[in-house]
Design an enzyme around this catalytic site. Structure first.
Site, PDB file in Angstrom:
ATOM      1  N   LYS A  32      -2.836   2.803  -0.424  1.00 24.10           N
ATOM      2  CA  LYS A  32      -2.268   2.177  -1.628  1.00 24.10           C
ATOM      3  C   LYS A  32      -1.319   1.039  -1.251  1.00 24.10           C
ATOM      4  CE  LYS A  32      -0.507   6.046  -3.156  1.00 24.10           C
ATOM      5  NZ  LYS A  32      -1.033   6.907  -2.083  1.00 24.10           N
ATOM      6  N   GLU A 217       4.545   3.130  -5.439  1.00 20.55           N
ATOM      7  CA  GLU A 217       5.182   4.424  -5.751  1.00 20.55           C
ATOM      8  C   GLU A 217       5.523   4.513  -7.240  1.00 20.55           C
ATOM      9  OE1 GLU A 217       5.609   6.688  -3.333  1.00 20.55           O
ATOM     10  OE2 GLU A 217       5.779   5.589  -1.433  1.00 20.55           O
ATOM     11  N   GLN A 247       2.898  13.068  -5.593  1.00 21.58           N
ATOM     12  CA  GLN A 247       4.020  12.738  -4.716  1.00 21.58           C
ATOM     13  C   GLN A 247       5.277  12.370  -5.490  1.00 21.58           C
ATOM     14  OE1 GLN A 247       3.195  10.513  -0.974  1.00 21.58           O
ATOM     15  NE2 GLN A 247       1.168  10.223  -1.848  1.00 21.58           N
TER      16      GLN A 247
HETATM   17  P1  ATP Z   1       1.372   7.130   0.748  1.00 15.28           P
HETATM   18  O1  ATP Z   1       0.871   7.743  -0.515  1.00 15.28           O
HETATM   19  O2  ATP Z   1       1.797   8.166   1.715  1.00 15.28           O
HETATM   20  O3  ATP Z   1       2.395   6.057   0.505  1.00 15.28           O
HETATM   21  P2  ATP Z   1      -0.633   5.073   1.034  1.00 15.28           P
HETATM   22  O4  ATP Z   1      -1.727   5.386   0.102  1.00 15.28           O
HETATM   23  O5  ATP Z   1       0.318   4.028   0.635  1.00 15.28           O
HETATM   24  O6  ATP Z   1       0.113   6.413   1.450  1.00 15.28           O
HETATM   25  P3  ATP Z   1      -0.939   3.473   3.401  1.00 15.28           P
HETATM   26  O7  ATP Z   1       0.393   3.727   3.989  1.00 15.28           O
HETATM   27  O8  ATP Z   1      -1.201   2.178   2.756  1.00 15.28           O
HETATM   28  O9  ATP Z   1      -1.307   4.679   2.412  1.00 15.28           O
HETATM   29  O10 ATP Z   1      -2.074   3.710   4.490  1.00 15.28           O
HETATM   30  C1  ATP Z   1      -2.040   4.837   5.369  1.00 15.28           C
HETATM   31  C2  ATP Z   1      -2.502   4.426   6.744  1.00 15.28           C
HETATM   32  O11 ATP Z   1      -3.897   4.154   6.751  1.00 15.28           O
HETATM   33  C3  ATP Z   1      -1.834   3.171   7.231  1.00 15.28           C
HETATM   34  O12 ATP Z   1      -1.586   3.288   8.609  1.00 15.28           O
HETATM   35  C4  ATP Z   1      -2.873   2.103   6.933  1.00 15.28           C
HETATM   36  O13 ATP Z   1      -2.724   0.987   7.766  1.00 15.28           O
HETATM   37  C5  ATP Z   1      -4.170   2.841   7.198  1.00 15.28           C
HETATM   38  N1  ATP Z   1      -5.316   2.295   6.427  1.00 15.28           N
HETATM   39  C6  ATP Z   1      -5.441   2.233   5.097  1.00 15.28           C
HETATM   40  N2  ATP Z   1      -6.623   1.684   4.733  1.00 15.28           N
HETATM   41  C7  ATP Z   1      -7.273   1.390   5.869  1.00 15.28           C
HETATM   42  C8  ATP Z   1      -8.546   0.796   6.173  1.00 15.28           C
HETATM   43  N3  ATP Z   1      -9.388   0.405   5.225  1.00 15.28           N
HETATM   44  N4  ATP Z   1      -8.861   0.669   7.475  1.00 15.28           N
HETATM   45  C9  ATP Z   1      -8.015   1.066   8.453  1.00 15.28           C
HETATM   46  N5  ATP Z   1      -6.825   1.613   8.233  1.00 15.28           N
HETATM   47  C10 ATP Z   1      -6.440   1.787   6.964  1.00 15.28           C
HETATM   48 MG    MG Z   2       2.388   4.055   0.331  1.00 19.43          MG
END
Ligand code: ATP
Ligand code: MG
Length: 729
Positions: A32, A217, A247
């Site tokens: 996200k 968030e 979350q």
């Molecule tokens: P949270 O809900 O915990 O905030 P999030 O949904 O924001 O999580 P991110 O922090 O954006 O998730 O991504 C989690 C990890 O996965 C990061 O290290 C990100 O770089 C990696 N990631 C996300 N998408 C890809 C992708 N398409 N290819 C490679 N790595 C990815």
């Molecule tokens: Mg995040």
């Protein structure tokens, strides 16, 4: 290579949907935050959107900084003009900019928790309310709730005496803030919302500017924050929000995950995008997380899978008490660094309450392992730092009475309470700020309508102080913040005072640390630099105090861990009463929030997860038998490493010697059975259970019953004659 090559199909869709309202709902680690960052880059690079039109709101300053950096990296240049920050810091900037229009002093300053408590204390005193029956803290939390629900003092319900007291205290508190040209954190959001409500022409200007609005968030926004977003986006703005209802962990601060529902109602044509692939965690960790959260009733189930390997099983460890718990954590960290080539910065140790950090910190200190702590003894909460900042504040904004009262006799310069009370009364009589009153008295006393009633000693002391104060103000217009700080500190003799009081340099070193923070602020003109510095310092949220780039384990509360990720995560104190917290026992809603909090912690882990609980715990000064958290029961046993598997793994590891420099422990055969041979604290080795420490011994039926806490096998009661324990020296 195109920007979009690093994204999966769903993520691409989210990044390239640029018009209208868009809601991305997805679980942890699904990208996200990544999507939000890429979207900014996409808008600028592919859609030729001027960065000036972009507004991105994140949860912490750290996240905002990272977002700026990542976007700049993607774009290969700077991101001039885009507004990226937390709700608080962005509102602070807007209010500063529009201050004159809305009747606010542009040099207003921001009160933190301690300033707020002083102000509330003053309010209660003015109203003759007994602080013991109505604590500043409890009233402040009512005030905060009211502000987050957009309720002004006049509109606060007062159905009983208690509520009436709270209403009056709120009212008086606001007056005090106003007299000091101060806003508290909640005011930043509230005042910005009111500004947009009361001044449509200002709102129009901001709407024209912010054509692309993004919020990370989103599940943790409260009513005011939602309102702000709504106002800016209007009915047909390009508004992009991402979040995960599972979350939502800031209910106690007024966050309301029903904002997701509100958003859907307010924007009926919203496009909802789901991300279903987790890139962060191993299969095992993800399944553990899913097992935990699936017990919450108030949720819509989500699909989340990972392309990553299954990974190692998780460890659930029972330690004897908090000291052993901390020792276990430290030795596992050392072991993983030795055996699996992890770096110190790969580890995070999380806990439910700040008080739990003490035992952990002690273990790190004893072993000489550096760590960084987020929370409790925050740098900016230290007394010497607050004192130094208060001096800068009275220079920046001489009418700031709260800061003045903090430092007028700090270091002690003989200005007693009586003199200070006389000073306050007199400044009210002459109807100006204390600063103005003192300066007029010093330079042209005949112009004063009332002469002060000070003793001759106090007169001399106050004249000296007033003269220094005036000098600092003129110095502040000519030199940088670090030099100004040097000048003030040398005039007041803080270094000598701290040295005399403590006998060491540690607190003075903290002040020097503050100086180096000031040296990092952008070299604007001196006055602006001071404004900027004080604003930044006040806004740094706890998580932002992490010294960046240091490669050491992080200790932090579960609340602070949001949005972050670490290769190895320890969650300590996984016990009933701590996680879930006792406060949640009677409320199903709170219990669900506790479970979400646990879920947030678990989903921070990329490769390895440790859940640790104790047998006995001393917390908040009380020793108690601990019960493993009810949440542990929700984790299927197949994901948890058994003692046997662990010993096997250990044996395998021992076959591959890696670190010959590590000191080897010598073992010695134990003495004859029958007499007391062991004492608490003795380190022992058992053929099956491995290494452990004796915590209790008792003679029973001619044999010695020894209670041992084993590193891997937990607590065992053994009879010395059978157990064949070896003493480890
Ligand atoms: P949270 O809900 O915990 O905030 P999030 O949904 O924001 O999580 P991110 O922090 O954006 O998730 O991504 C989690 C990890 O996965 C990061 O290290 C990100 O770089 C990696 N990631 C996300 N998408 C890809 C992708 N398409 N290819 C490679 N790595 C990815
Ligand atoms: Mg995040």
């Amino acid at each position: 290579m195109s920007l979009l090559d690093n994204l999966n199909e769903q993520q691409k869709q989210a990044v390239t949907s640029v018009d209208g309202p868009i809601l991305v709902l997805a679980g942890p680690g699904s990208g996200k935050t990544r999507v939000l960052t890429y979207r900014i880059a996409y808008l600028v690079q592919e859609m030729n959107v001027y960065p000036y039109h972009v507004l991105a709101v994140t949860f912490t300053n750290k996240a905002a900084g990272e977002m700026k950096e990542r976007t700049e990296h993607l774009l290969g240049g700077t991101l001039g003009g885009a507004t990226i920050g937390t709700f608080h810091s962005i509102c602070a900037r807007w209010l500063r900019r529009e201050a004159e229009w809305i009747g606010l002093n542009p040099h207003y300053h921001i009160y933190d928790n301690t300033d707020q408590t002083s102000a509330m204390r003053a309010a209660l005193k003015d109203l003759n309310i007994n602080e013991k029956s109505y604590t500043p803290r409890s009233i402040l939390s009512t005030v905060s709730r009211a502000k987050n629900a957009l309720t002004l003092p006049a509109d606060l319900s007062a159905r009983n005496y208690r509520e009436e007291i709270a209403r009056r205290a709120y009212e008086r508190y606001q007056q005090i803030l106003q007299e000091n040209d101060a806003l508290d954190f909640d005011d930043l959001l509230l005042r910005a919302t009111l500004m947009f409500h009361d001044y449509p022409e200002i709102l129009q200007r901001y709407r024209e500017r912010y054509q692309y609005i993004m919020v990370d968030e989103f599940q943790d926004t409260n009513s005011v924050q939602y309102q702000l977003v709504r106002q800016l986006a209007g009915n047909d703005g390009n508004i992009f929000v991402v979040g995960d209802e599972d979350q939502s962990i800031y209910r106690f601060r007024g966050a309301d995950f029903r904002n997701v529902l509100r958003f859907r109602q307010d924007y009926p044509d919203v496009r909802v995008i789901l991300l279903e692939e987790n890139y962060r965690s191993t299969g095992t960790i993800l399944q553990v997380a899913n097992a935990i959260i699936s017990h919450n009733k108030q949720r819509v189930g989500k699909i989340l899978h990972t392309a990553r390997e299954k990974g190692p099983l998780i460890a659930v460890h029972n330690a004897y008490n908090e000291t052993e718990e901390a020792d276990y954590v430290c030795s596992e960290i050392q072991r993983l660094q030795r055996e699996d080539q992890y770096a110190p910065g790969d580890f995070a140790i999380m806990y439910r309450t700040n008080a739990q950090s003490r035992a952990l910190e002690e273990a790190f200190v004893t072993r000489g392992m550096p760590y960084r702590l987020v929370g409790a003894t925050r740098f900016y909460a230290r007394k010497e730092i607050k004192d130094a900042l208060a001096y800068l504040r009275i220079v920046h904004h001489p009418a700031d009475e709260i800061s003045l009262l903090r430092v007028i006799n700090m270091p002690p310069r003989g200005l007693g309470e009586k003199t200070i009370a006389a000073l306050l009364t007199w400044s009210r009589q002459v109807n100006t700020s204390i600063y103005e009153a003192l300066q007029t008295w010093r330079t042209a006393p005949e112009q004063l309508p009332v002469q002060p009633n000070f003793s001759s000693r106090a007169k001399r002391l106050l004249r000296d102080f007033a003269a220094m104060w005036a000098t600092w103000i003129s110095v502040s217009q000519q030199v940088s913040v670090p030099l100004l700080l040097d000048r003030i500190m040398s005039d007041i003799g803080l270094h000598e005072y701290l040295l005399r009081k403590d006998g060491d340099e540690s607190r003075w070193e903290n002040v020097q640390e503050l100086r180096s923070v000031a040296a990092d602020t952008s070299p604007l003109d001196p006055e602006e630099a001071l404004t900027f510095f004080l604003e930044e310092v006040t806004l740094v949220s706890e998580v932002d105090n992490l010294p960046e780039g240091t490669n050491v384990p992080t200790l932090l509360t579960l609340h602070m861990a949001k949005g972050l990720e670490f290769p190895v995560v320890f969650i300590t104190g996984v016990e009933d009463g701590i996680l879930p917290h006792t406060r949640s026992f009677d409320s199903p809603d709170d219990m669900e929030e506790e479970r979400r909090l646990f879920y947030v912690g678990v989903t921070r882990a990329k490769n390895r997860l440790y859940l640790v609980h104790t047998f006995r715990r001393t917390l908040w000064g009380q020793e108690q038998l601990a019960t493993p958290s009810r949440f542990l029961r929700d984790i299927p046993k197949t994901f948890i490493e058994t003692g046997k598997q662990r010993s096997q793994r250990r044996r395998m590891a021992r076959l591959t010697p890696v670190d010959d420099s590590a000191p080897r422990r010598r073992t010695a055969p134990a003495a004859k059975p029958g007499s007391q041979q062991f004492a608490p604290g003795q380190k022992v080795r058992h053929a099956i259970f491995g290494d452990g420490v004796v915590v209790h011994t008792a003679l029973s039926a001619g044999d010695e019953e020894v209670t041992v806490v084993f590193q891997d096998a937990g607590i065992k009661k053994l009879l010395a004659s059978f157990a064949k324990l070896e003493k480890v020296i």
